[in-house]
Design a protein around this motif. Sequence first.
Motif, PDB file in Angstrom:
ATOM      1  N   MET A  89       0.729  -1.288  -0.115  1.00 28.59           N
ATOM      2  CA  MET A  89       0.093  -0.105   0.017  1.00 28.59           C
ATOM      3  C   MET A  89       0.904   1.321   0.132  1.00 28.59           C
ATOM      4  O   MET A  89       0.416   2.294  -0.861  1.00 28.59           O
ATOM      5  N   LYS A  90       1.949   1.118   0.631  1.00 28.74           N
ATOM      6  CA  LYS A  90       2.881   2.521   0.710  1.00 28.74           C
ATOM      7  C   LYS A  90       3.382   2.572  -0.623  1.00 28.74           C
ATOM      8  O   LYS A  90       3.706   3.560  -1.101  1.00 28.74           O
ATOM      9  N   ILE A  91       3.940   1.590  -1.400  1.00 29.33           N
ATOM     10  CA  ILE A  91       4.577   1.898  -2.751  1.00 29.33           C
ATOM     11  C   ILE A  91       3.724   2.196  -3.624  1.00 29.33           C
ATOM     12  O   ILE A  91       3.913   2.682  -4.967  1.00 29.33           O
ATOM     13  N   ALA A  92       2.647   1.469  -3.583  1.00 29.10           N
ATOM     14  CA  ALA A  92       1.479   1.657  -4.699  1.00 29.10           C
ATOM     15  C   ALA A  92       1.220   3.170  -4.956  1.00 29.10           C
ATOM     16  O   ALA A  92       0.883   3.444  -6.104  1.00 29.10           O
ATOM     17  N   LYS A  93       1.299   4.006  -3.824  1.00 29.28           N
ATOM     18  CA  LYS A  93       1.005   5.529  -3.889  1.00 29.28           C
ATOM     19  C   LYS A  93       1.974   6.021  -5.160  1.00 29.28           C
ATOM     20  O   LYS A  93       1.442   7.127  -5.769  1.00 29.28           O
ATOM     21  N   ASP A  94       2.964   5.553  -5.363  1.00 30.11           N
ATOM     22  CA  ASP A  94       4.069   6.235  -6.412  1.00 30.11           C
ATOM     23  C   ASP A  94       3.904   5.438  -7.670  1.00 30.11           C
ATOM     24  O   ASP A  94       5.010   5.725  -8.344  1.00 30.11           O
ATOM     25  N   MET A  95       3.119   4.504  -7.913  1.00 30.68           N
ATOM     26  CA  MET A  95       3.221   3.691  -9.023  1.00 30.68           C
ATOM     27  C   MET A  95       2.307   4.130  -9.987  1.00 30.68           C
ATOM     28  O   MET A  95       1.273   4.776  -9.837  1.00 30.68           O
ATOM     29  N   SER A  96       2.230   3.876 -11.420  1.00 28.80           N
ATOM     30  CA  SER A  96       1.361   3.982 -12.372  1.00 28.80           C
ATOM     31  C   SER A  96       0.275   2.998 -12.300  1.00 28.80           C
ATOM     32  O   SER A  96       0.387   2.051 -11.649  1.00 28.80           O
ATOM     33  N   SER A  97      -0.634   3.268 -13.087  1.00 27.25           N
ATOM     34  CA  SER A  97      -1.930   2.358 -13.035  1.00 27.25           C
ATOM     35  C   SER A  97      -1.788   1.132 -13.981  1.00 27.25           C
ATOM     36  O   SER A  97      -2.317   0.108 -13.674  1.00 27.25           O
ATOM     37  N   ASP A  98      -0.671   1.093 -14.743  1.00 23.85           N
ATOM     38  CA  ASP A  98      -0.336  -0.218 -15.346  1.00 23.85           C
ATOM     39  C   ASP A  98       0.745  -0.982 -14.908  1.00 23.85           C
ATOM     40  O   ASP A  98       1.031  -1.977 -15.389  1.00 23.85           O
ATOM     41  N   GLU A  99       1.052  -0.495 -13.527  1.00 18.45           N
ATOM     42  CA  GLU A  99       1.935  -1.459 -12.794  1.00 18.45           C
ATOM     43  C   GLU A  99       1.045  -2.147 -11.953  1.00 18.45           C
ATOM     44  O   GLU A  99       0.154  -1.953 -11.362  1.00 18.45           O
ATOM     45  N   ALA A 100       1.465  -3.559 -11.485  1.00 14.48           N
ATOM     46  CA  ALA A 100       1.292  -4.223 -10.611  1.00 14.48           C
ATOM     47  C   ALA A 100       2.118  -4.709  -9.383  1.00 14.48           C
ATOM     48  O   ALA A 100       3.079  -4.695  -9.658  1.00 14.48           O
ATOM     49  N   ILE A 101       1.247  -5.081  -8.385  1.00 15.90           N
ATOM     50  CA  ILE A 101       2.148  -5.625  -7.134  1.00 15.90           C
ATOM     51  C   ILE A 101       1.484  -6.961  -6.825  1.00 15.90           C
ATOM     52  O   ILE A 101       0.060  -7.215  -6.712  1.00 15.90           O
TER      53      ILE A 101
END
Length: 122
Positions: A89-101
């Motif tokens: 959740m912490k790193i998702a804030k800085d990711m683009s919408s086409d990236e996944a975790i």
Amino acid sequence: MSKGVKGEIQGFKCYVLLDEKGEPAPVHSIASGLDYPGVGPQHSHLRDSNLATYEAVTDKECLDAFMALSRMEGIIPALESSHAVGYAMKIAKDMSSDEAILVNLSGRGDKDIDFVLDKVTL
């Protein structure tokens, strides 16, 4: 893993948190499965080989992740897994919408519900 040093605990070499005397340090984690001053030799090898990285989250971030996944997806994660969800959740804030975790949940959180409800405000 993020603050430990190479050492030996209970007969095996690994990364371990040590006090000023070189003894295993007292530790705390909200997740009982993570409340140990060392890690297994496999994780130590993965770290040394640069095949894995290890990050930390706070108890609050862990509890927030536990509640978020439970509320949004109906999945009650173990507190140990909630640490991984919290970091995602912490790193998702800085990711683009086409990236996944991808987060692997290692256990059920129904065992942790009573403990969590004593710690959070609903």
